[in-house]
Design a protein around this motif. Structure first.
Motif, PDB file in Angstrom:
ATOM      1  N   PHE A  46       0.839  -1.197   0.000  1.00  0.00           N
ATOM      2  CA  PHE A  46       0.000   0.000   0.000  1.00  0.00           C
ATOM      3  C   PHE A  46       0.873   1.245   0.000  1.00  0.00           C
ATOM      4  O   PHE A  46       0.680   2.157  -0.794  1.00  0.00           O
ATOM      5  CB  PHE A  46      -0.951   0.016   1.210  1.00  0.00           C
ATOM      6  CG  PHE A  46      -1.703   1.310   1.346  1.00  0.00           C
ATOM      7  CD1 PHE A  46      -2.659   1.673   0.410  1.00  0.00           C
ATOM      8  CD2 PHE A  46      -1.430   2.193   2.378  1.00  0.00           C
ATOM      9  CE1 PHE A  46      -3.346   2.878   0.511  1.00  0.00           C
ATOM     10  CE2 PHE A  46      -2.101   3.401   2.492  1.00  0.00           C
ATOM     11  CZ  PHE A  46      -3.061   3.741   1.556  1.00  0.00           C
ATOM     12  N   GLY A  88      -4.644  -0.802  -4.147  1.00  0.00           N
ATOM     13  CA  GLY A  88      -5.923  -0.728  -3.458  1.00  0.00           C
ATOM     14  C   GLY A  88      -6.232  -2.056  -2.778  1.00  0.00           C
ATOM     15  O   GLY A  88      -5.527  -3.049  -2.967  1.00  0.00           O
ATOM     16  N   LYS A  89      -7.321  -2.077  -2.019  1.00  0.00           N
ATOM     17  CA  LYS A  89      -7.670  -3.269  -1.230  1.00  0.00           C
ATOM     18  C   LYS A  89      -7.973  -4.491  -2.097  1.00  0.00           C
ATOM     19  O   LYS A  89      -7.627  -5.607  -1.722  1.00  0.00           O
ATOM     20  CB  LYS A  89      -8.842  -2.958  -0.300  1.00  0.00           C
ATOM     21  CG  LYS A  89      -8.437  -2.024   0.818  1.00  0.00           C
ATOM     22  CD  LYS A  89      -9.574  -1.706   1.762  1.00  0.00           C
ATOM     23  CE  LYS A  89      -9.091  -0.774   2.861  1.00  0.00           C
ATOM     24  NZ  LYS A  89     -10.169  -0.328   3.730  1.00  0.00           N
ATOM     25  N   ILE A 142      -4.421  -0.572   7.248  1.00  0.00           N
ATOM     26  CA  ILE A 142      -4.553   0.637   6.426  1.00  0.00           C
ATOM     27  C   ILE A 142      -5.553   1.579   7.082  1.00  0.00           C
ATOM     28  O   ILE A 142      -6.720   1.228   7.258  1.00  0.00           O
ATOM     29  CB  ILE A 142      -5.026   0.293   4.993  1.00  0.00           C
ATOM     30  CG1 ILE A 142      -4.046  -0.653   4.312  1.00  0.00           C
ATOM     31  CG2 ILE A 142      -5.174   1.572   4.172  1.00  0.00           C
ATOM     32  CD1 ILE A 142      -4.517  -1.141   2.962  1.00  0.00           C
ATOM     33  N   ASP A 180      -8.155   4.452   7.141  1.00  0.00           N
ATOM     34  CA  ASP A 180      -9.116   4.929   6.140  1.00  0.00           C
ATOM     35  C   ASP A 180      -8.732   6.299   5.583  1.00  0.00           C
ATOM     36  O   ASP A 180      -8.831   6.542   4.388  1.00  0.00           O
ATOM     37  CB  ASP A 180     -10.538   4.998   6.723  1.00  0.00           C
ATOM     38  CG  ASP A 180     -11.179   3.625   6.821  1.00  0.00           C
ATOM     39  OD1 ASP A 180     -10.648   2.671   6.210  1.00  0.00           O
ATOM     40  OD2 ASP A 180     -12.213   3.506   7.505  1.00  0.00           O
ATOM     41  N   TYR A 223      -5.971   5.936   3.210  1.00  0.00           N
ATOM     42  CA  TYR A 223      -6.449   5.224   2.011  1.00  0.00           C
ATOM     43  C   TYR A 223      -7.091   6.209   1.028  1.00  0.00           C
ATOM     44  O   TYR A 223      -6.737   6.242  -0.151  1.00  0.00           O
ATOM     45  CB  TYR A 223      -7.448   4.143   2.438  1.00  0.00           C
ATOM     46  CG  TYR A 223      -7.800   3.141   1.355  1.00  0.00           C
ATOM     47  CD1 TYR A 223      -6.861   2.219   0.915  1.00  0.00           C
ATOM     48  CD2 TYR A 223      -9.071   3.100   0.804  1.00  0.00           C
ATOM     49  CE1 TYR A 223      -7.176   1.285  -0.060  1.00  0.00           C
ATOM     50  CE2 TYR A 223      -9.396   2.168  -0.170  1.00  0.00           C
ATOM     51  CZ  TYR A 223      -8.443   1.260  -0.595  1.00  0.00           C
ATOM     52  OH  TYR A 223      -8.766   0.332  -1.556  1.00  0.00           O
ATOM     53  N   THR A 275      -4.529   8.741  -0.367  1.00  0.00           N
ATOM     54  CA  THR A 275      -3.697   8.119  -1.400  1.00  0.00           C
ATOM     55  C   THR A 275      -4.462   8.032  -2.716  1.00  0.00           C
ATOM     56  O   THR A 275      -3.904   8.318  -3.781  1.00  0.00           O
ATOM     57  CB  THR A 275      -3.241   6.710  -0.952  1.00  0.00           C
ATOM     58  OG1 THR A 275      -2.506   6.844   0.261  1.00  0.00           O
ATOM     59  CG2 THR A 275      -2.364   6.049  -1.996  1.00  0.00           C
ATOM     60  N   TRP A 292      -8.065  -0.636  -6.835  1.00  0.00           N
ATOM     61  CA  TRP A 292      -8.948   0.279  -6.102  1.00  0.00           C
ATOM     62  C   TRP A 292     -10.398  -0.073  -6.401  1.00  0.00           C
ATOM     63  O   TRP A 292     -10.725  -0.477  -7.519  1.00  0.00           O
ATOM     64  CB  TRP A 292      -8.628   1.730  -6.477  1.00  0.00           C
ATOM     65  CG  TRP A 292      -7.274   2.120  -5.975  1.00  0.00           C
ATOM     66  CD1 TRP A 292      -6.082   1.935  -6.604  1.00  0.00           C
ATOM     67  CD2 TRP A 292      -6.965   2.696  -4.711  1.00  0.00           C
ATOM     68  NE1 TRP A 292      -5.057   2.369  -5.806  1.00  0.00           N
ATOM     69  CE2 TRP A 292      -5.566   2.850  -4.635  1.00  0.00           C
ATOM     70  CE3 TRP A 292      -7.737   3.107  -3.625  1.00  0.00           C
ATOM     71  CZ2 TRP A 292      -4.928   3.387  -3.527  1.00  0.00           C
ATOM     72  CZ3 TRP A 292      -7.095   3.651  -2.523  1.00  0.00           C
ATOM     73  CH2 TRP A 292      -5.711   3.783  -2.473  1.00  0.00           C
TER      74      TRP A 292
END
Length: 157
Positions: A71, A77-78, A102, A104, A107, A110, A143
């Motif tokens: 990450f 992305g997740k 991670i 939020d 996240y 980014t 993502w």
């Protein structure tokens, strides 16, 4: 590592301790390494149990380190993170635990940065084509589509 050489269980165990101490490894990588060393299944099991008991091998710790690194450095992305961890045969519990690493806020920040940077890079005058190129780039990196389209539609008019 010499392909013709045979290893005793103790030699292989020492080598794998060093292999795991160097960087976090998943069970799958360790099994592949032992298979390359031509170890019999009983020896593989014995060595893996030893590595787990002595904390050289820890699936959850590997998953957390993997998620943090990919990450932060590759800006995955997740979806991509989950896909890569599943490929490495990491348990659902460890994956969920790792994703909690991670923040939020980081996240979304980014994602914002990636969208802005990619919009600058894409030299396309047609706004639909530009949106598609930016979206493809972000979706490939894993993502979530709803976040990607929401961001792109807000950024590109």
């Amino acid at each position: 590592m010499n392909p013709q050489k045979t290893y005793t269980v103790d030699e292989a165990q020492k080598m794998l301790e060093n292999y795991c101490a160097y960087q976090e490894r998943c069970h799958k990588e360790v099994k592949e390494k032992l298979r390359e060393m031509k170890m019999i299944p009983e020896a593989v099991d014995k060595i893996i149990v030893h590595l787990i008991q002595n904390n050289y091998l820890n699936e959850e710790r590997f998953a957390k380190a993997f998620v943090r690194g990919k990450f932060r450095i590759k800006k995955w992305g997740k979806n991509r993170l989950v896909r890569e961890l599943k490929f490495r045969e990491i348990s659902k519990y460890s994956i969920e635990s790792a994703l909690k690493e991670i923040n939020d806020e980081d996240y979304y920040k980014t994602l914002d940065e990636l969208v802005e940077k990619r919009i600058q890079q894409v030299k396309e005058t047609n706004s639909y084509k530009k949106k598609k190129k930016v979206a493809d780039y972000l979706l490939y990196r894993g993502w979530e589509s709803h976040l990607v389209y929401e961001k792109i539609n807000a950024s590109i008019k």
